[in-house]
Design an enzyme around this catalytic site. Structure first.
Site, PDB file in Angstrom:
ATOM      1  N   TYR A  32      12.763   9.395  86.185  1.00  0.00           N
ATOM      2  CA  TYR A  32      11.809  10.515  86.193  1.00  0.00           C
ATOM      3  C   TYR A  32      10.932  10.450  84.957  1.00  0.00           C
ATOM      4  CZ  TYR A  32      12.039  13.839  89.975  1.00  0.00           C
ATOM      5  OH  TYR A  32      11.849  14.444  91.170  1.00  0.00           O
ATOM      6  N   GLU A  60       8.005  12.870  84.294  1.00  0.00           N
ATOM      7  CA  GLU A  60       6.963  13.918  84.368  1.00  0.00           C
ATOM      8  C   GLU A  60       6.172  13.969  83.076  1.00  0.00           C
ATOM      9  OE1 GLU A  60       8.212  17.757  85.701  1.00  0.00           O
ATOM     10  OE2 GLU A  60       8.992  16.944  87.579  1.00  0.00           O
ATOM     11  N   ASP A  69     -14.846   7.782  97.023  1.00  0.00           N
ATOM     12  CA  ASP A  69     -13.541   7.335  97.528  1.00  0.00           C
ATOM     13  C   ASP A  69     -13.705   5.878  97.966  1.00  0.00           C
ATOM     14  OD1 ASP A  69     -11.299   6.708  98.939  1.00  0.00           O
ATOM     15  OD2 ASP A  69     -11.268   8.534 100.151  1.00  0.00           O
ATOM     16  N   THR A  72      -7.063   4.163  96.818  1.00  0.00           N
ATOM     17  CA  THR A  72      -5.679   3.776  97.029  1.00  0.00           C
ATOM     18  C   THR A  72      -5.499   2.419  96.350  1.00  0.00           C
ATOM     19  OG1 THR A  72      -6.304   2.822  99.161  1.00  0.00           O
ATOM     20  CG2 THR A  72      -5.316   5.010  99.196  1.00  0.00           C
ATOM     21  N   LYS A  76      -4.565  -1.642 100.697  1.00  0.00           N
ATOM     22  CA  LYS A  76      -5.758  -2.093 101.441  1.00  0.00           C
ATOM     23  C   LYS A  76      -6.311  -3.398 100.836  1.00  0.00           C
ATOM     24  CE  LYS A  76      -6.743   2.579 103.027  1.00  0.00           C
ATOM     25  NZ  LYS A  76      -6.374   3.706 102.197  1.00  0.00           N
ATOM     26  N   ARG A  78       1.666   0.870  98.108  1.00  0.00           N
ATOM     27  CA  ARG A  78       1.038   2.083  98.617  1.00  0.00           C
ATOM     28  C   ARG A  78       0.999   3.135  97.516  1.00  0.00           C
ATOM     29  NH1 ARG A  78       1.450   2.334 104.320  1.00  0.00           N
ATOM     30  NH2 ARG A  78       0.588   4.428 104.149  1.00  0.00           N
TER      31      ARG A  78
END
Ligand code: DSN
Length: 422
Positions: free
Chosen positions: A52, A54, A198, A224, A227, A233
């Protein structure tokens, strides 16, 4: 690792094996899909999934960040260098969250955003009616020019002047032509709007210098990381220094908790891979393959939206063939050619049963296919189209596809030891 999985969860092991076989034994034409490298796969499946983190490097809410801070800083630096951006946030879980964070950084709930209509090639998160982006914000959609299948800046400018959006979104999910981000930037400036680009689909083409980068003309670039960029991903935001704090706050704590550190680590690897001459050659070949595929489809009498392509994708309008997109996509799938059905500009049919088919070349290019194979793919698509109700022809095409696939093997790590998954 695979042995452990086989031992502890043979069911899942078997399903992964089946998926590897499917991906290996099919021509995958969904333009948003690809095959990642072994290095990306290893980073993605590493112990970083256990951690983790954060917050941001040197400003975390959990201890034990000796390594994660270094990894995230490396990913940020690589992204900044590759895209020539002042600031990079590499934490978004996906493109959808990245887009939402970009708007949240710039717009208050109820204010207006303006993006390309989903049925003309925009993404759900560009303000489409079923997306939360149209519920939290007031959304205006711009269409393409139905005649040309291309962006029409007169329409966009007119809508921008009428609605005075706070954000104008450039970029698309099913648009086969190069996008002029500079004009978008100018229109946004003229109406006092922010400009968000985008580039999820074309990020690989942008870093390779094939399409002009939106970075100089845009307040926030969203993408992203898979692609054409060929990473895991995930999502990413790039912006000028003056928006860095707003962007970071919008991602965390605005929309997300802890970043997925294994994905972020794999993004760092993919960014290094994309910063090589080999990647530039790969990206160039993606476009060459798409153009060769498009040319051949035109020769076979397919109607292509905008008449062709400048990028990695092709949108086929099937109305002249009298076959719905879904019917052809399903027949192609039976012939081991994987595509997705899609609306075309001005489509009278609904998005779930549209008139178009969307295909692209990032994945076949990763397999090493070039123009002759792209033309062969067009031949297969035409054969299935002409024999849409003839299962024995479709089966025969499937066998020929398998043969082609065996000549262009997928990256080695798809092969599960001891199992013949080809
Ligand atoms: N679903 C992606 C695509 O296929 O284009 C966009 O998010």
């Amino acid at each position: 690792m695979q042995t452990a999985l086989e031992q502890y969860d043979p069911q899942i092991y078997e399903l992964i094996r089946q998926e590897a076989a499917r991906e290996s034994g099919a021509i995958r034409l969904i333009p948003s899909e690809n095959y990642v490298s072994k290095a990306v796969m290893v980073a993605s499946g590493s112990c970083l999934t256990n951690k983790y983190a954060e917050g941001y490097p040197n400003r975390r809410y959990y201890e034990g960040q000796q390594v994660t801070d270094l990894i995230e800083k490396l990913a940020q630096e690589r992204a900044k260098k590759l895209f020539k951006a002042d600031h990079a946030n590499v934490q978004p879980y996906s493109g959808s969250v990245a887009n939402m964070a970009a708007y949240a950084a710039l717009v208050d709930p109820g204010e207006t955003i303006m993006g390309m209509s989903l049925v003309h090639g925009g993404h759900l998160t560009h303000g489409w009616k079923v997306s939360l982006t149209s519920k939290f914000f007031h959304s205006v959609s711009y269409p393409l020019n139905i005649e040309t299948g291309r962006l029409d800046f007169n329409i966009i400018e007119e809508l921008a002047k009428e609605h005075r959006p706070k954000v104008i979104i450039s970029g698309a999910t099913a648009y086969p032509r190069e996008i002029d981000f500079e004009i978008f930037g100018r229109i946004a400036k003229d109406v006092g709007a922010y400009h968000v680009s985008d580039i999820a689909h074309i990020a690989g083409l942008v870093v390779a210098g094939i399409h002009k980068s939106p970075v100089p003309y845009t307040d926030i670039v969203s993408t992203t990381t898979h692609k054409t960029l060929r990473g895991p991903r995930g999502g990413m935001l790039l912006c000028k220094e003056e928006l860095a704090k707003q962007v970071d706050k919008a991602v965390f704590p605005g929309l997300q908790g802890g970043p997925h550190m294994h994905t972020l680590t794999a993004i760092a690897v993919a960014l290094a891979e994309a910063d090589t001459p080999e990647f530039v050659a790969y990206a160039k070949q993606i476009v060459k393959n798409a153009k060769a595929l498009a040319e051949k489809l035109l020769e076979y009498g397919f109607d292509l939206v905008s008449g062709g392509t400048d990028n990695h994708l092709i949108l086929i309008d099937l109305r002249n063939k009298g076959i719905p997109g879904k019917k052809l996509a399903k027949a192609l799938d039976r012939a081991r050619i994987v595509s997705n059905y899609n609306t075309v500009p001005g489509d009278p049919a609904p998005p779930f049963n549209p008139s178009g088919l969307r295909i692209g070349t990032p994945a076949i290019t990763t397999r090493g296919m070039k123009e002759p194979e792209a033309e062969q793919v067009a031949f297969f698509i035409n054969k299935v189209t002409e024999n849409i109700d003839n299962e024995s022809v479709i089966e025969q095409v499937g066998k020929e596809v398998l043969l082609l696939c065996s000549q262009f093997p997928v990256p080695d790590h798809f092969i599960i030891p001891g199992k013949n998954n080809r």
